[in-house]
Design a protein around this motif. Structure first.
Motif, PDB file in Angstrom:
ATOM      1  N   ALA A  38       0.817  -1.215   0.000  1.00 33.53           N
ATOM      2  CA  ALA A  38       0.000   0.000   0.000  1.00 33.53           C
ATOM      3  C   ALA A  38       0.851   1.266   0.000  1.00 33.53           C
ATOM      4  CB  ALA A  38      -0.930   0.007   1.198  1.00 33.53           C
ATOM      5  N   GLY A  39       2.154   1.128   0.085  1.00 30.08           N
ATOM      6  CA  GLY A  39       3.038   2.289   0.057  1.00 30.08           C
ATOM      7  C   GLY A  39       3.167   3.000   1.393  1.00 30.08           C
ATOM      8  N   ARG A  40       2.842   2.340   2.473  1.00 25.68           N
ATOM      9  CA  ARG A  40       2.957   2.912   3.818  1.00 25.68           C
ATOM     10  C   ARG A  40       4.222   2.371   4.478  1.00 25.68           C
ATOM     11  NH1 ARG A  40      -0.899   6.809   5.047  1.00 25.68           N
ATOM     12  NH2 ARG A  40      -2.821   6.282   3.981  1.00 25.68           N
ATOM     13  N   ALA A  41       5.343   2.978   4.177  1.00 33.75           N
ATOM     14  CA  ALA A  41       6.639   2.472   4.630  1.00 33.75           C
ATOM     15  C   ALA A  41       6.779   2.513   6.158  1.00 33.75           C
ATOM     16  CB  ALA A  41       7.769   3.274   3.990  1.00 33.75           C
ATOM     17  N   GLY A  42       6.249   3.542   6.790  1.00 33.06           N
ATOM     18  CA  GLY A  42       6.367   3.651   8.244  1.00 33.06           C
ATOM     19  C   GLY A  42       5.622   2.536   8.958  1.00 33.06           C
ATOM     20  N   TRP A  43       4.394   2.277   8.526  1.00 31.31           N
ATOM     21  CA  TRP A  43       3.612   1.198   9.138  1.00 31.31           C
ATOM     22  C   TRP A  43       4.211  -0.160   8.818  1.00 31.31           C
ATOM     23  CZ3 TRP A  43       0.406   1.822  12.935  1.00 31.31           C
ATOM     24  CH2 TRP A  43      -0.224   3.034  13.102  1.00 31.31           C
ATOM     25  N   ALA A  44       4.745  -0.310   7.628  1.00 32.35           N
ATOM     26  CA  ALA A  44       5.393  -1.579   7.264  1.00 32.35           C
ATOM     27  C   ALA A  44       6.618  -1.816   8.150  1.00 32.35           C
ATOM     28  CB  ALA A  44       5.789  -1.570   5.792  1.00 32.35           C
ATOM     29  N   ALA A  45       7.375  -0.763   8.399  1.00 37.82           N
ATOM     30  CA  ALA A  45       8.554  -0.895   9.264  1.00 37.82           C
ATOM     31  C   ALA A  45       8.137  -1.240  10.697  1.00 37.82           C
ATOM     32  CB  ALA A  45       9.372   0.402   9.240  1.00 37.82           C
ATOM     33  N   ALA A  46       7.059  -0.637  11.174  1.00 39.72           N
ATOM     34  CA  ALA A  46       6.573  -0.938  12.522  1.00 39.72           C
ATOM     35  C   ALA A  46       6.147  -2.404  12.615  1.00 39.72           C
ATOM     36  CB  ALA A  46       5.407  -0.021  12.880  1.00 39.72           C
ATOM     37  N   CYS A  47       5.458  -2.895  11.594  1.00 40.31           N
ATOM     38  CA  CYS A  47       5.056  -4.304  11.587  1.00 40.31           C
ATOM     39  C   CYS A  47       6.270  -5.222  11.509  1.00 40.31           C
ATOM     40  CB  CYS A  47       4.102  -4.578  10.422  1.00 40.31           C
ATOM     41  SG  CYS A  47       2.451  -3.927  10.681  1.00 40.31           S
ATOM     42  N   GLU A  48       7.290  -4.813  10.785  1.00 41.38           N
ATOM     43  CA  GLU A  48       8.506  -5.621  10.694  1.00 41.38           C
ATOM     44  C   GLU A  48       9.213  -5.698  12.051  1.00 41.38           C
ATOM     45  OE1 GLU A  48      10.720  -3.796   7.572  1.00 41.38           O
ATOM     46  OE2 GLU A  48       9.342  -4.498   6.014  1.00 41.38           O
ATOM     47  N   VAL A  49       9.201  -4.604  12.790  1.00 37.64           N
ATOM     48  CA  VAL A  49       9.815  -4.607  14.121  1.00 37.64           C
ATOM     49  C   VAL A  49       9.049  -5.563  15.033  1.00 37.64           C
ATOM     50  CG1 VAL A  49      10.200  -3.195  16.186  1.00 37.64           C
ATOM     51  CG2 VAL A  49      10.840  -2.325  13.945  1.00 37.64           C
ATOM     52  N   VAL A  50       7.720  -5.516  14.979  1.00 34.88           N
ATOM     53  CA  VAL A  50       6.912  -6.427  15.794  1.00 34.88           C
ATOM     54  C   VAL A  50       7.172  -7.873  15.380  1.00 34.88           C
ATOM     55  CG1 VAL A  50       4.555  -7.123  16.349  1.00 34.88           C
ATOM     56  CG2 VAL A  50       5.156  -4.710  16.312  1.00 34.88           C
ATOM     57  N   ALA A  51       7.302  -8.114  14.071  1.00 30.52           N
ATOM     58  CA  ALA A  51       7.589  -9.476  13.584  1.00 30.52           C
ATOM     59  C   ALA A  51       8.956  -9.949  14.075  1.00 30.52           C
ATOM     60  CB  ALA A  51       7.525  -9.510  12.063  1.00 30.52           C
ATOM     61  N   LEU A  52       9.939  -9.077  14.083  1.00 30.79           N
ATOM     62  CA  LEU A  52      11.259  -9.446  14.588  1.00 30.79           C
ATOM     63  C   LEU A  52      11.221  -9.759  16.082  1.00 30.79           C
ATOM     64  CD1 LEU A  52      13.618  -6.982  12.703  1.00 30.79           C
ATOM     65  CD2 LEU A  52      13.513  -9.463  12.469  1.00 30.79           C
ATOM     66  N   LEU A  53      10.472  -8.976  16.842  1.00 32.22           N
ATOM     67  CA  LEU A  53      10.337  -9.248  18.270  1.00 32.22           C
ATOM     68  C   LEU A  53       9.631 -10.582  18.521  1.00 32.22           C
ATOM     69  CD1 LEU A  53       9.388  -5.710  19.617  1.00 32.22           C
ATOM     70  CD2 LEU A  53      11.517  -6.952  19.990  1.00 32.22           C
ATOM     71  N   ALA A  54       8.593 -10.864  17.736  1.00 32.29           N
ATOM     72  CA  ALA A  54       7.879 -12.132  17.882  1.00 32.29           C
ATOM     73  C   ALA A  54       8.785 -13.300  17.504  1.00 32.29           C
ATOM     74  CB  ALA A  54       6.621 -12.133  17.025  1.00 32.29           C
ATOM     75  N   ALA A  55       9.592 -13.136  16.461  1.00 34.41           N
ATOM     76  CA  ALA A  55      10.509 -14.201  16.050  1.00 34.41           C
ATOM     77  C   ALA A  55      11.569 -14.444  17.126  1.00 34.41           C
ATOM     78  CB  ALA A  55      11.164 -13.843  14.715  1.00 34.41           C
ATOM     79  N   ALA A  56      12.078 -13.378  17.718  1.00 35.96           N
ATOM     80  CA  ALA A  56      13.065 -13.529  18.796  1.00 35.96           C
ATOM     81  C   ALA A  56      12.441 -14.231  19.994  1.00 35.96           C
ATOM     82  CB  ALA A  56      13.618 -12.168  19.196  1.00 35.96           C
ATOM     83  N   ASP A  57      11.197 -13.886  20.312  1.00 38.11           N
ATOM     84  CA  ASP A  57      10.514 -14.544  21.424  1.00 38.11           C
ATOM     85  C   ASP A  57      10.296 -16.024  21.125  1.00 38.11           C
ATOM     86  OD1 ASP A  57       9.320 -14.451  23.996  1.00 38.11           O
ATOM     87  OD2 ASP A  57       7.351 -14.543  23.047  1.00 38.11           O
TER      88      ASP A  57
END
Length: 86
Positions: A38-57
């Motif tokens: 959708a071209g929302r880079a900020g929200w995509a980056a926020a979701c990527e950070v959450v995904a990285l935290l979930a993967a680390a957990d």
């Protein structure tokens, strides 16, 4: 430290934490993909950070699950009073 008021049938919440982390990883990954398209880079980056935290957990939880049960005194061991600070 054992204080004597532990439940006899206590269960570890690791399986629940595993499934919740997996659920979060799936949703965060999907959110990152949708926001990226959708071209929302900020929200995509926020979701990527959450995904990285979930993967680390997930990695931490799997490590703890593979370690197996740790020593816990059985019901035949009488409880003791916690040390008094004084």
């Amino acid at each position: 430290m054992r204080s004597g008021n532990e439940p006899v049938t206590a269960r570890s919440p690791l399986r629940l934490r595993f499934w919740l982390s997996l659920w979060g990883l799936i949703w965060a990954g999907a959110g990152a993909a949708v926001f990226s398209l959708a071209g929302r880079a900020g929200w995509a980056a926020a979701c990527e950070v959450v995904a990285l935290l979930a993967a680390a957990d997930l990695v931490v939880v799997r490590r703890h699950m593979r370690q197996g049960p740790h020593y816990q005194p059985g019901p035949d061991i009488p409880p003791y009073e916690p040390p008094r600070r004084g």
